[in-house]
Scaffold this motif. Structure first.
Motif, PDB file in Angstrom:
ATOM      1  N   ILE A 142      -1.351  11.401 -11.044  1.00  0.00           N
ATOM      2  CA  ILE A 142      -0.802  10.019 -10.891  1.00  0.00           C
ATOM      3  C   ILE A 142       0.292  11.176 -10.156  1.00  0.00           C
ATOM      4  CG2 ILE A 142       0.450   9.085 -12.421  1.00  0.00           C
ATOM      5  CD1 ILE A 142      -1.204   7.447  -9.026  1.00  0.00           C
ATOM      6  N   LYS A 143       1.331  11.857 -11.563  1.00  0.00           N
ATOM      7  CA  LYS A 143       2.822  12.177 -11.187  1.00  0.00           C
ATOM      8  C   LYS A 143       2.822  13.411 -10.142  1.00  0.00           C
ATOM      9  CE  LYS A 143       4.995  10.922 -14.629  1.00  0.00           C
ATOM     10  NZ  LYS A 143       3.579   9.175 -14.573  1.00  0.00           N
TER      11      LYS A 143
ATOM     12  N   THR B 292      -6.534   9.644 -13.485  1.00  0.00           N
ATOM     13  CA  THR B 292      -5.573   9.406 -13.063  1.00  0.00           C
ATOM     14  C   THR B 292      -4.128   9.269 -13.829  1.00  0.00           C
ATOM     15  OG1 THR B 292      -6.926   7.707 -12.078  1.00  0.00           O
ATOM     16  CG2 THR B 292      -4.579   7.268 -10.775  1.00  0.00           C
ATOM     17  N   ARG B 293      -3.823   8.759 -14.862  1.00  0.00           N
ATOM     18  CA  ARG B 293      -2.941   8.880 -15.423  1.00  0.00           C
ATOM     19  C   ARG B 293      -2.388  10.526 -15.537  1.00  0.00           C
ATOM     20  NH1 ARG B 293      -2.602   5.458 -20.594  1.00  0.00           N
ATOM     21  NH2 ARG B 293      -2.260   3.692 -19.734  1.00  0.00           N
TER      22      ARG B 293
ATOM     23  N   LEU C 291      -4.438   1.796  -7.445  1.00  0.00           N
ATOM     24  CA  LEU C 291      -5.254   2.765  -6.430  1.00  0.00           C
ATOM     25  C   LEU C 291      -6.151   2.887  -7.942  1.00  0.00           C
ATOM     26  CD1 LEU C 291      -2.966   6.453  -6.512  1.00  0.00           C
ATOM     27  CD2 LEU C 291      -3.704   4.179  -4.610  1.00  0.00           C
ATOM     28  N   LEU C 292      -6.069   1.963  -8.671  1.00  0.00           N
ATOM     29  CA  LEU C 292      -7.148   1.783 -10.295  1.00  0.00           C
ATOM     30  C   LEU C 292      -8.329   0.988  -9.377  1.00  0.00           C
ATOM     31  CD1 LEU C 292      -5.311   1.914 -13.549  1.00  0.00           C
ATOM     32  CD2 LEU C 292      -7.080   3.758 -12.409  1.00  0.00           C
TER      33      LEU C 292
ATOM     34  N   THR D 249       2.890   1.677 -16.543  1.00  0.00           N
ATOM     35  CA  THR D 249       1.984   1.864 -15.808  1.00  0.00           C
ATOM     36  C   THR D 249       2.620   1.732 -14.109  1.00  0.00           C
ATOM     37  OG1 THR D 249       1.272   0.109 -15.921  1.00  0.00           O
ATOM     38  CG2 THR D 249      -0.557   1.634 -16.381  1.00  0.00           C
ATOM     39  N   SER D 250       2.772   1.949 -12.915  1.00  0.00           N
ATOM     40  CA  SER D 250       3.611   1.526 -12.025  1.00  0.00           C
ATOM     41  C   SER D 250       2.161   0.435 -11.088  1.00  0.00           C
ATOM     42  CB  SER D 250       3.854   2.776 -11.260  1.00  0.00           C
ATOM     43  OG  SER D 250       2.967   3.745 -10.624  1.00  0.00           O
TER      44      SER D 250
ATOM     45  N   TRP E 283       1.655   0.271  -8.137  1.00  0.00           N
ATOM     46  CA  TRP E 283       0.815   2.169  -7.440  1.00  0.00           C
ATOM     47  C   TRP E 283      -0.405   2.500  -8.063  1.00  0.00           C
ATOM     48  CZ3 TRP E 283       1.604   8.162  -5.950  1.00  0.00           C
ATOM     49  CH2 TRP E 283       0.496   7.597  -4.489  1.00  0.00           C
ATOM     50  N   THR E 284       0.106   2.839  -9.298  1.00  0.00           N
ATOM     51  CA  THR E 284      -1.339   2.966 -10.325  1.00  0.00           C
ATOM     52  C   THR E 284      -2.321   1.988 -10.208  1.00  0.00           C
ATOM     53  OG1 THR E 284       0.064   4.524 -11.617  1.00  0.00           O
ATOM     54  CG2 THR E 284      -1.317   4.228 -12.344  1.00  0.00           C
TER      55      THR E 284
END
Lengths: 162, 102
Positions: free
Chosen positions: A108-109, A104-105, B9-10, B2-3, B5-6
């Motif tokens: 995500i961008k 995801t890291r 999602l996680l 980490t926002s 939103w992230t």
């Protein structure tokens, strides 16, 4: 932010409990608690209608339906689950989370959304005017569900008549 | 960095994994269906969180409500099927359904 993290942790933990607990009634209650956490999260994200639906319909109605099914299937309900699956769950979960955080890291961008003007106005107006077709779909799905349940129970009563 | 939103999602991915794990490993029909419910919670969390992060919460809310209606219809139908199967086989074990006979 801390409250959000706590709510998310509660949501995940009660969902895991719903999956892993042996007693079906307890599992259904854990699922209702998970819905409650999700509903509170919706309220905090500024979606009160979805939150109210989540708490009243999913935490209320679906739990009642689950309880009813568990009560109706009580006598044969004790199925032996494999113990290995329960024991191995934390391991798989941690591995999945680690892989997921890494992936995801990176991704995500790159996620883009379709260009859309931010929705403004009142929720009712957006639902009735912009998502009218969704409402037609909802009515169709409710009818389909009702017809399916009717068909399932009618077929059974015909079987017993024979 | 980490926002929020992230984070959402996680969390949704963790829920999705839990649900799919239940679908893959459990044997009780009701337990399997609880797995489906957990997956659907992940989906509604993603819908609302994305609407919140991308500033279109009203549309996301409409979609989430549509999804909840679909979910209820699905639950009613599936539980009726489970009750019917139970009356047929006198058991909730998924392994007893592997034979497509009578």
């Amino acid at each position: 932010m801390t409250v959000q993290i706590l709510l998310l942790a509660g949501l995940i933990l009660s969902s895991i409990a719903a999956v892993l607990v042996k007693d079906l009634i307890k599992a259904a209650v854990a699922l209702a608690v998970a819905s409650l956490f999700l509903g509170i999260l919706f309220f905090r994200m500024g979606a009160p209608y979805a939150g109210a639906f989540e708490i009243s319909v999913v935490a209320g109605l679906i739990t009642v339906l689950f309880m009813l099914t568990i009560a109706l299937t009580k006598t044969g309900g004790d199925v032996a689950e494999s113990k290995l699956a329960t024991i191995a769950f934390p391991l798989f979960f941690v591995v999945f989370l680690a892989v997921d955080i890494l992936v995801t890291r990176g991704l995500i961008k790159k996620l883009t959304t379709l260009p859309a003007e931010p929705a403004a106005g009142v929720f009712g107006e957006v639902l009735w005017k912009q998502r009218t077709f969704d409402l037609v779909g909802q009515v169709a799905i409710i009818f389909a569900g009702v017809l399916a349940v009717l068909a399932l129970f009618r077929k059974r009563s015909k079987d017993t008549d024979d | 960095m980490t926002s929020p939103w992230t984070l959402y999602l996680l969390a949704a991915a963790a829920l999705l994994f839990t649900g799919i794990y239940a679908l893959l490993t459990m044997r009780n029909l009701i337990k399997l269906f609880i797995g489906v419910e957990v997956v659907s919670k992940a989906v509604s969390l993603v819908i609302i969180a994305t609407g919140y992060a991308k500033k279109s919460i009203l549309v996301a809310q409409g979609l989430a409500i549509t999804f909840i209606v679909v979910e209820v219809s699905l639950v009613a139908t599936a539980l009726a099927i489970i009750i019917n199967l139970y009356r047929h086989t006198k058991s909730l074990d998924i392994r007893r359904l592997s034979k497509l006979k009578g």
